[in-house]
Design a protein around this motif. Structure first.
Motif, short mmCIF file in Angstrom:
data_model
loop_
_atom_site.label_atom_id
_atom_site.label_comp_id
_atom_site.label_asym_id
_atom_site.label_seq_id
_atom_site.Cartn_x
_atom_site.Cartn_y
_atom_site.Cartn_z
N ALA A 1 5.73 4.13 -1.83
CA ALA A 1 6.10 4.67 -0.53
C ALA A 1 6.47 6.15 -0.61
O ALA A 1 6.23 6.92 0.32
CB ALA A 1 7.27 3.88 0.06
N LEU A 2 7.04 6.53 -1.74
CA LEU A 2 7.43 7.93 -1.95
C LEU A 2 6.33 8.75 -2.61
O LEU A 2 6.54 9.93 -2.92
CB LEU A 2 8.70 7.98 -2.81
CG LEU A 2 9.95 7.37 -2.18
CD1 LEU A 2 11.09 7.34 -3.18
CD2 LEU A 2 10.34 8.15 -0.94
N ASN A 3 5.18 8.10 -2.84
CA ASN A 3 4.06 8.77 -3.48
C ASN A 3 4.43 9.30 -4.86
O ASN A 3 4.04 10.41 -5.25
CB ASN A 3 3.52 9.90 -2.59
CG ASN A 3 2.10 10.30 -2.96
OD1 ASN A 3 1.33 9.50 -3.49
ND2 ASN A 3 1.74 11.56 -2.68
N VAL A 4 5.19 8.49 -5.59
CA VAL A 4 5.58 8.83 -6.95
C VAL A 4 4.77 7.96 -7.90
O VAL A 4 4.74 6.73 -7.76
CB VAL A 4 7.09 8.58 -7.19
CG1 VAL A 4 7.45 8.81 -8.65
CG2 VAL A 4 7.90 9.49 -6.29
N ILE B 1 9.93 -4.44 -6.38
CA ILE B 1 10.57 -3.59 -5.38
C ILE B 1 10.50 -2.12 -5.80
O ILE B 1 10.18 -1.24 -4.99
CB ILE B 1 12.03 -4.02 -5.16
CG1 ILE B 1 12.11 -5.45 -4.60
CG2 ILE B 1 12.74 -3.05 -4.22
CD1 ILE B 1 11.47 -5.63 -3.24
N SER B 2 10.79 -1.85 -7.04
CA SER B 2 10.75 -0.46 -7.54
C SER B 2 9.35 0.12 -7.39
O SER B 2 9.18 1.28 -6.97
CB SER B 2 11.19 -0.42 -9.01
OG SER B 2 12.50 -0.88 -9.18
N LEU C 1 0.85 -1.16 0.00
CA LEU C 1 0.00 0.00 0.00
C LEU C 1 0.90 1.22 0.00
O LEU C 1 2.05 1.13 0.36
CB LEU C 1 -0.88 0.00 1.26
CG LEU C 1 -1.78 -1.24 1.40
CD1 LEU C 1 -2.50 -1.20 2.75
CD2 LEU C 1 -2.78 -1.31 0.28
N SER C 2 0.36 2.37 -0.37
CA SER C 2 1.22 3.54 -0.38
C SER C 2 1.56 3.93 1.02
O SER C 2 0.76 3.82 1.92
CB SER C 2 0.53 4.70 -1.10
OG SER C 2 -0.60 5.09 -0.41
N LEU C 3 2.79 4.42 1.22
CA LEU C 3 3.27 4.83 2.53
C LEU C 3 4.03 6.11 2.37
O LEU C 3 4.53 6.39 1.33
CB LEU C 3 4.20 3.78 3.11
CG LEU C 3 3.51 2.54 3.66
CD1 LEU C 3 4.55 1.61 4.18
CD2 LEU C 3 2.55 2.92 4.74
N GLY C 4 4.37 6.74 3.34
CA GLY C 4 4.99 8.02 3.52
C GLY C 4 6.00 8.50 2.53
O GLY C 4 5.76 8.53 1.36
N LEU C 5 7.19 8.87 2.96
CA LEU C 5 8.14 9.55 2.11
C LEU C 5 9.55 9.17 2.48
O LEU C 5 10.09 9.74 3.37
CB LEU C 5 7.96 11.04 2.28
CG LEU C 5 8.82 11.86 1.33
CD1 LEU C 5 8.00 12.32 0.14
CD2 LEU C 5 9.38 13.05 2.05
N CYS D 1 15.17 8.18 -6.36
CA CYS D 1 15.85 8.10 -5.08
C CYS D 1 17.19 7.39 -5.26
O CYS D 1 17.40 6.70 -6.26
CB CYS D 1 15.01 7.37 -4.02
SG CYS D 1 14.75 5.62 -4.33
N GLN D 2 18.09 7.62 -4.32
CA GLN D 2 19.37 6.92 -4.34
C GLN D 2 19.20 5.59 -3.62
O GLN D 2 19.01 5.55 -2.41
CB GLN D 2 20.47 7.75 -3.66
CG GLN D 2 21.81 7.02 -3.60
CD GLN D 2 22.94 7.88 -3.11
OE1 GLN D 2 23.57 8.61 -3.87
NE2 GLN D 2 23.22 7.81 -1.81
#
Length: 293
Positions: A289-292, A282-283, A9-13, A124-125
């Motif tokens: 998670a980053l809301n991208v 994973i990607s 599920l989507s999560l924070g940042l 993200c790195q």
């Protein structure tokens, strides 16, 4: 199989991926010894890791109070911490331009992390810990408990504020006894609690099938995934169902041959196309998670 409601599920940042899978040969697959049970905190890390020393290879840095040790496959120096020889943490310093994402795991995560890095290079790195391509990575949960604070640092002993952590432990905990399963539960809970303090968003990747055992009637991976599912559900940690993705490609267990298996009969490592499939899962989870989108 992992219940559908647990699967991403989507999560924070923030991105930190931590997974434990195997190079089952030299890094103690099936090991399940006890480890220390301390709690991670930024202030404690600042105090413990601010001073370090270099081993005789000139490349490995260990914290004061530890000592250097020798590792194989690949040959590296490590640091003796809490009774375990710990590999080094991530290679690069924290990014100031992108979120910092960590993958913590074994040789399977070593296999797909480069694909994740390429896919998310402008988002993200992404780094893998421990940094040891070609190794069994983080190994069993006993090593995870002992080495976790070290794994969360850079190889120069610098703390990183992780935005997303993806982790896994399982393929190095293959002893199929009630005692070993109880130890796995306790140690995975310890690791999970500490990662929740270390990362803004934490995700768990389910352990992929270990076919040599399954074909002999040993379903330990499935038991470990059930234990991990209970822990993650209680902590509201989304699960990336890599086990399900492999089964979707290879068919119901037991299977012998599969197009994404690196060996025939199938074992536990995958072809480049297989790692691309796992990396896509994973990607996608990290982007959520980053809301991208």
């Amino acid at each position: 199989m992992i219940p559908p409601q647990q699967i991403i599920l989507s999560l924070g940042l923030v991105c930190l991926v931590v997974l434990f899978s195997p190079s089952l040969a030299s890094d103690g697959v099936g090991d399940g010894g006890a480890g220390s049970s301390f709690i991670h905190s930024d202030e404690r890390l600042k105090q413990v890791w601010q001073d370090g020393f270099s081993c005789d290879d000139g490349e490995t840095y260990c914290p004061q109070g530890s000592s250097c040790c020798n590792l194989t496959q690949p040959v590296q120096k490590g640091c003796v911490i809490n009774g375990q020889c710990c590999r080094q943490g991530v290679l690069k310093p924290a990014s100031t331009a992108y979120p910092n994402c960590l993958v913590l795991g074994d040789s399977v995560s070593n296999g797909y992390t480069p694909v994740v890095q390429a896919a998310l290079s402008t988002i993200c790195q992404v780094q893998h810990t421990p940094y040891a391509p070609g190794s069994g990575g983080a190994g069993p949960t006993s090593r995870g408990v002992a080495c976790l604070d070290h794994f969360l640092l850079t190889d120069k002993l610098v703390p990183v504020k992780w935005d997303v952590i993806v982790f896994n432990f399982g393929l190095h905990n293959l002893i199929n006894t009630t005692a070993a399963e109880n130890t796995y539960q306790q140690q995975l809970q310890n690791i999970t609690n500490r990662l929740l303090e270390a990362g803004k968003v934490v995700l768990y990747a389910s352990t992929t099938p270990f076919m040599p055992d399954y074909r002999q009637g040993n379903h330990i991976v499935e038991k470990l995934n059930a234990i991990a599912g209970q822990i993650m559900n209680a902590s509201h940690i989304p699960i990336v169902d890599l086990y399900g993705s492999v089964v979707k490609q290879c068919g119901p267990l037991p299977y012998t041959s599969c197009k994404i298996c690196r060996m025939d009969p199938c074992s536990y490592h995958y072809t480049p196309s297989g790692y691309e499939i796992l990396a896509a899962d994973i990607s996608g989870a990290i982007k959520h998670a980053l809301n991208v989108h």
